[in-house]
Design a protein around this motif. Structure first.
Motif, PDB file in Angstrom:
ATOM      1  N   TRP A 122      80.408  54.707  31.100  1.00 18.56           N
ATOM      2  CA  TRP A 122      80.467  54.363  32.519  1.00 18.56           C
ATOM      3  C   TRP A 122      80.225  55.611  33.349  1.00 18.56           C
ATOM      4  N   PRO A 123      79.437  55.517  34.400  1.00 17.94           N
ATOM      5  CA  PRO A 123      79.173  56.683  35.243  1.00 17.94           C
ATOM      6  C   PRO A 123      80.391  57.044  36.094  1.00 17.94           C
ATOM      7  N   ILE A 124      80.313  58.203  36.694  1.00 16.71           N
ATOM      8  CA  ILE A 124      81.347  58.647  37.623  1.00 16.71           C
ATOM      9  C   ILE A 124      80.787  58.494  39.034  1.00 16.71           C
ATOM     10  N   LEU A 125      81.493  57.753  39.863  1.00 21.23           N
ATOM     11  CA  LEU A 125      81.095  57.595  41.267  1.00 21.23           C
ATOM     12  C   LEU A 125      81.884  58.589  42.103  1.00 21.23           C
ATOM     13  N   ASP A 126      81.206  59.468  42.764  1.00 16.10           N
ATOM     14  CA  ASP A 126      81.864  60.477  43.589  1.00 16.10           C
ATOM     15  C   ASP A 126      82.149  59.886  44.970  1.00 16.10           C
ATOM     16  N   TRP A 127      83.075  58.953  45.022  1.00 13.04           N
ATOM     17  CA  TRP A 127      83.380  58.232  46.255  1.00 13.04           C
ATOM     18  C   TRP A 127      84.011  59.122  47.315  1.00 13.04           C
ATOM     19  N   GLN A 128      84.671  60.182  46.890  1.00 13.37           N
ATOM     20  CA  GLN A 128      85.362  61.049  47.845  1.00 13.37           C
ATOM     21  C   GLN A 128      84.395  61.834  48.734  1.00 13.37           C
ATOM     22  N   THR A 129      83.151  61.973  48.303  1.00 11.13           N
ATOM     23  CA  THR A 129      82.154  62.681  49.103  1.00 11.13           C
ATOM     24  C   THR A 129      81.082  61.733  49.639  1.00 11.13           C
ATOM     25  N   GLY A 130      81.368  60.437  49.637  1.00  9.94           N
ATOM     26  CA  GLY A 130      80.460  59.468  50.241  1.00  9.94           C
ATOM     27  C   GLY A 130      79.655  58.633  49.283  1.00  9.94           C
ATOM     28  N   GLY A 131      79.722  58.917  47.996  1.00  4.40           N
ATOM     29  CA  GLY A 131      79.030  58.066  47.031  1.00  4.40           C
ATOM     30  C   GLY A 131      79.688  56.703  46.976  1.00  4.40           C
ATOM     31  N   TRP A 132      78.889  55.659  46.796  1.00  2.00           N
ATOM     32  CA  TRP A 132      79.492  54.328  46.698  1.00  2.00           C
ATOM     33  C   TRP A 132      78.630  53.424  45.843  1.00  2.00           C
ATOM     34  N   ILE A 133      79.241  52.353  45.367  1.00  2.00           N
ATOM     35  CA  ILE A 133      78.592  51.509  44.380  1.00  2.00           C
ATOM     36  C   ILE A 133      77.316  50.857  44.903  1.00  2.00           C
ATOM     37  N   ALA A 134      77.267  50.469  46.155  1.00  2.00           N
ATOM     38  CA  ALA A 134      76.036  49.862  46.676  1.00  2.00           C
ATOM     39  C   ALA A 134      74.915  50.902  46.739  1.00  2.00           C
ATOM     40  N   GLY A 135      75.244  52.141  47.031  1.00  2.00           N
ATOM     41  CA  GLY A 135      74.251  53.210  46.992  1.00  2.00           C
ATOM     42  C   GLY A 135      73.771  53.460  45.573  1.00  2.00           C
ATOM     43  N   PHE A 136      74.682  53.323  44.628  1.00  2.00           N
ATOM     44  CA  PHE A 136      74.354  53.471  43.210  1.00  2.00           C
ATOM     45  C   PHE A 136      73.366  52.377  42.789  1.00  2.00           C
ATOM     46  N   VAL A 137      73.632  51.142  43.215  1.00  2.00           N
ATOM     47  CA  VAL A 137      72.711  50.031  42.929  1.00  2.00           C
ATOM     48  C   VAL A 137      71.366  50.296  43.609  1.00  2.00           C
ATOM     49  N   GLY A 138      71.407  50.776  44.842  1.00  2.00           N
ATOM     50  CA  GLY A 138      70.177  51.091  45.557  1.00  2.00           C
ATOM     51  C   GLY A 138      69.358  52.170  44.858  1.00  2.00           C
ATOM     52  N   ALA A 139      70.031  53.145  44.259  1.00  2.00           N
ATOM     53  CA  ALA A 139      69.327  54.187  43.513  1.00  2.00           C
ATOM     54  C   ALA A 139      68.613  53.580  42.305  1.00  2.00           C
ATOM     55  N   HIS A 140      69.259  52.617  41.666  1.00  2.00           N
ATOM     56  CA  HIS A 140      68.600  51.910  40.557  1.00  2.00           C
ATOM     57  C   HIS A 140      67.369  51.162  41.064  1.00  2.00           C
ATOM     58  N   ASP A 141      67.488  50.541  42.225  1.00  2.00           N
ATOM     59  CA  ASP A 141      66.338  49.833  42.812  1.00  2.00           C
ATOM     60  C   ASP A 141      65.163  50.784  43.024  1.00  2.00           C
ATOM     61  N   LEU A 164      64.547  53.635  41.477  1.00  2.00           N
ATOM     62  CA  LEU A 164      63.994  54.014  40.171  1.00  2.00           C
ATOM     63  C   LEU A 164      63.118  52.900  39.608  1.00  2.00           C
ATOM     64  N   ILE A 165      63.586  51.677  39.724  1.00  2.42           N
ATOM     65  CA  ILE A 165      62.821  50.536  39.206  1.00  2.42           C
ATOM     66  C   ILE A 165      61.455  50.461  39.881  1.00  2.42           C
ATOM     67  N   ARG A 166      61.418  50.666  41.192  1.00  2.00           N
ATOM     68  CA  ARG A 166      60.137  50.623  41.915  1.00  2.00           C
ATOM     69  C   ARG A 166      59.198  51.751  41.489  1.00  2.00           C
ATOM     70  N   ALA A 167      59.759  52.864  41.038  1.00  2.00           N
ATOM     71  CA  ALA A 167      58.940  54.012  40.655  1.00  2.00           C
ATOM     72  C   ALA A 167      58.447  53.948  39.203  1.00  2.00           C
ATOM     73  N   CYS A 168      58.915  52.966  38.452  1.00  2.49           N
ATOM     74  CA  CYS A 168      58.572  52.858  37.030  1.00  2.49           C
ATOM     75  C   CYS A 168      57.631  51.684  36.772  1.00  2.49           C
ATOM     76  N   ASN A 169      57.044  51.697  35.587  1.00  2.00           N
ATOM     77  CA  ASN A 169      56.279  50.539  35.123  1.00  2.00           C
ATOM     78  C   ASN A 169      56.701  50.238  33.687  1.00  2.00           C
ATOM     79  N   ASP A 170      56.081  49.247  33.086  1.00  7.76           N
ATOM     80  CA  ASP A 170      56.499  48.821  31.748  1.00  7.76           C
ATOM     81  C   ASP A 170      56.330  49.893  30.677  1.00  7.76           C
TER      82      ASP A 170
END
Length: 119
Positions: free
Chosen positions: A13-32, A34-40
């Motif tokens: 499981w990753p570490i979410l640095d919530w104390q400095t503003g990191g949050w789970i929706a931003g984490f999901v957005g980062a995955h989005d 990355l997905i857009r920048a990749c191909n099969d």
């Protein structure tokens, strides 16, 4: 090859640095993003664990988004961090890695902090 760094972890499981503003929706957005920048053909190199395919990255994103949705519900129901962890929002994902409790607590706190900052 996409070197994803700490946004992707395939063996814990990753570490979410919530104390400095990191949050789970931003984490999901980062995955989005990355997905857009990749191909099969892209191989994604995580911070921890073996390289994965785009399909596997999409599966991780789906898992984190499901957890996010469950934690939104817990927050809206007025649960505390401990109560949100007790709800086991990652229950079906537990056999894969170690206990998700720390990640769930961080993700829940990240939502609460984000909501407090952004109203």
């Amino acid at each position: 090859v996409m070197v994803a760094g700490g946004v992707v972890s395939t063996d814990r499981w990753p570490i979410l640095d919530w104390q400095t503003g990191g949050w789970i929706a931003g984490f999901v957005g980062a995955h989005d993003r990355l997905i857009r920048a990749c191909n099969d053909d892209t191989r994604i190199i995580p911070a921890n664990g073996p390289a994965i395919s785009l399909g596997e990255l999409k599966s991780l994103r789906a898992m984190y988004f499901a957890i996010y949705q469950r934690l939104v519900k817990a927050l809206n129901n007025g649960l505390s961090p401990a109560e949100a962890v007790a709800e086991q929002p990652a229950k079906e994902f537990q056999p894969t890695w170690d206990s998700p409790d720390r990640f769930i607590e961080q993700a829940f706190k990240s939502q609460r902090a984000h909501q407090a900052r952004n109203g």
